[in-house]
Design an enzyme around this catalytic site. Structure first.
Site, PDB file in Angstrom:
ATOM      1  N   ASN A   9       0.876  -1.169   0.000  1.00 38.70           N
ATOM      2  CA  ASN A   9       0.000   0.000   0.000  1.00 38.70           C
ATOM      3  C   ASN A   9       0.912   1.217   0.000  1.00 38.70           C
ATOM      4  O   ASN A   9       1.438   1.614   1.029  1.00 38.70           O
ATOM      5  CB  ASN A   9      -0.889  -0.040   1.245  1.00 38.70           C
ATOM      6  CG  ASN A   9      -1.843   1.140   1.309  1.00 38.70           C
ATOM      7  OD1 ASN A   9      -1.793   2.042   0.474  1.00 38.70           O
ATOM      8  ND2 ASN A   9      -2.699   1.133   2.305  1.00 38.70           N
ATOM      9  N   HIS A 182     -12.112   4.196  -0.879  1.00 36.57           N
ATOM     10  CA  HIS A 182     -12.088   3.310   0.300  1.00 36.57           C
ATOM     11  C   HIS A 182     -12.793   1.989   0.032  1.00 36.57           C
ATOM     12  O   HIS A 182     -13.268   1.314   0.951  1.00 36.57           O
ATOM     13  CB  HIS A 182     -12.718   3.973   1.547  1.00 36.57           C
ATOM     14  CG  HIS A 182     -11.923   5.128   2.088  1.00 36.57           C
ATOM     15  ND1 HIS A 182     -12.489   6.327   2.441  1.00 36.57           N
ATOM     16  CD2 HIS A 182     -10.604   5.264   2.311  1.00 36.57           C
ATOM     17  CE1 HIS A 182     -11.553   7.149   2.872  1.00 36.57           C
ATOM     18  NE2 HIS A 182     -10.384   6.521   2.800  1.00 36.57           N
ATOM     19  N   GLU A 380      -7.871  -3.882   4.986  1.00 29.01           N
ATOM     20  CA  GLU A 380      -7.749  -3.777   3.526  1.00 29.01           C
ATOM     21  C   GLU A 380      -6.712  -4.756   2.983  1.00 29.01           C
ATOM     22  O   GLU A 380      -6.865  -5.308   1.899  1.00 29.01           O
ATOM     23  CB  GLU A 380      -7.373  -2.341   3.144  1.00 29.01           C
ATOM     24  CG  GLU A 380      -8.523  -1.367   3.361  1.00 29.01           C
ATOM     25  CD  GLU A 380      -8.082   0.013   3.786  1.00 29.01           C
ATOM     26  OE1 GLU A 380      -7.249   0.111   4.731  1.00 29.01           O
ATOM     27  OE2 GLU A 380      -8.551   0.996   3.204  1.00 29.01           O
TER      28      GLU A 380
END
Ligand code: ADP
Length: 402
Positions: A9, A182, A380
């Site tokens: 990420n 998101h 995530e």
């Protein structure tokens, strides 16, 4: 040697990574780490199997001007030397923008890589850093399978009306629509909701992802029906540094009457507004909560007021409300913010159990509340790992990134 999935990420000032086993459907990584303070004073933290270890050795070697590419290269070299027991067989990336076309995880080949570059103007602050990580891996490990997982994909199930702006038609045809963000966090919550709500998980649920960036998503049958973010992640809720929804006339005013340049306006809206701008103190909710300064209290009040108003609008999009889910840094940890938002929603039948709320319990609604209110930590990385695992299992005919 354990085969692992490398989850990356890559953000503007941080690079988070995690290693997940390939063989098991684990939602917790074997190794998790991040470099924060990129461009200022980079700090690397790694935790292995939940044991928090601050790795000091690499700290000395991270130059203050280390780029994302340099960091990724170092990371891959360390995986091969320092963490010798781990063998990455694929990399899964969080990519902020997938435009209209990318409705799910996608293997990155040359054509895909080029298309993702074309989406940079839609997310100029995030997409370049996401893509830098793909390029760095392609350079250092050209044979490693790379998978792009998009923050926008989850919202592509929305009805057309929820995605349109009231602008001339040609603009929406060009792609000026509400994309929503998101999505990986919402997908995680959608996946685990039945564990918490049983059949009610398929009802009308609003998820509030309240972190530094913040948004809400209204779901029905665990699919996105509407969300607060729009063409960019600037829209919607008030955030740490971002203003959220704003009368477009303010932008015109800043440029016409205050002579501000595009860069100055962008800086103001993305970096100097939100909690930081209103309080003049900090973008950090925890800091503001601990402050006795009335400006800090006003910033929190505005944050909660705006959040409750957005939630009211999203309830209209799904025509009712069965549950609210709070997640991300503020949603998971701030009982005060949850209380202040929910107090404004009493008219919808929302009632909190204050003791449960203060204890950050999973279910924080009162027994008589018409609406279930939950606190569910998001993950995530687990969504990216699962998507990557699924694509490894079905190897593609396409050529990999090079
Ligand atoms: P990001 O969007 O960068 O992933 P996070 O989800 O980590 O952000 O959320 C960061 C926010 O969470 C910060 O505003 C921080 O102050 C807030 N936060 C974390 N813990 C607490 C807490 N115990 N009380 C209030 N706010 C908290």
């Amino acid at each position: 040697m354990t085969d692992v999935i490398l989850v990356v990420n890559s953000g503007s000032s941080s690079l988070k990574f995690a290693l997940f086993p390939v063989e098991t459907e684990a939602s917790d990584p074997l190794v998790k780490g991040k470099v924060t303070g990129i461009g200022r004073q980079p700090v690397l933290t790694v935790s292995i199997n939940d044991e928090a270890i601050s790795v000091t050795e690499p700290l000395n070697n991270i130059p203050a001007d280390a780029t994302h590419e340099w960091l990724i290269t170092q990371l891959l070299e360390r995986l091969a030397s320092r963490y010798v027991t781990y063998n990455p067989v694929a990399a899964g990336h969080r990519i902020v923008h997938g435009g209209r076309e990318y409705t799910g995880p996608t293997i990155v080949n040359e054509a895909v890589r080029q298309e993702l570059e074309r989406l940079v103007p839609l997310a100029p602050l995030h997409q370049p850093h996401n893509l830098a990580a793909i390029d760095a891996i392609a350079k250092v490990a050209p044979d490693l399978l790379q998978i792009a997982c998009f923050d926008t994909s989850f919202h592509r199930t929305q009805p057309r009306l929820a995605q349109l702006f009231a602008l001339p038609r040609e603009l929406s045809e060009e792609g000026v629509i509400r994309y929503g963000f998101h999505g990986l966090s919402y997908e995680y919550i959608a996946n685990v909701l039945p564990d918490h709500l049983g059949k009610r998980a398929d009802g009308r649920v609003v998820v509030a992802h309240l972190g530094n960036g913040a948004s809400m998503c209204a779901m029905k049958e665990r699919r996105s029906i509407a969300t607060s973010t729009g063409f960019t992640a600037l829209h919607g809720l008030m955030m740490g540094r971002r203003c959220g929804s704003l009368d477009a006339g303010v932008v015109l005013h800043l440029m016409e009457n205050r002579g501000m340049s595009i860069t100055q306006v962008k800086n103001m809206l993305y970096r100097e507004s939100g909690l930081l701008g209103v309080s003049g103190i900090s973008n950090n909710m925890q800091v503001l909560q601990e402050s006795a300064d009335p400006r800090a209290q006003e910033a929190i009040n505005l944050y909660c007021y705006r959040a409750a108003c957005e939630l009211g609008s999203l309830v209209t999009s799904v025509e009712g409300l069965d549950a609210i889910v709070f997640t991300a840094g503020i949603g998971e940890n701030s009982a005060e913010v949850r209380r202040r938002i929910c107090e404004r929603l009493a008219w919808l039948g929302v009632e909190l159990d204050q003791t449960a709320n203060d204890a950050d319990e999973k279910v924080i609604s009162a027994v008589n509340s018409k609406v279930d209110v939950l606190v569910v930590p998001t993950n995530e990385e687990a969504v990216i790992a699962a998507a990557t695992r699924a694509l490894i299992a079905r190897p593609p005919v396409e050529k990999r990134a090079s």
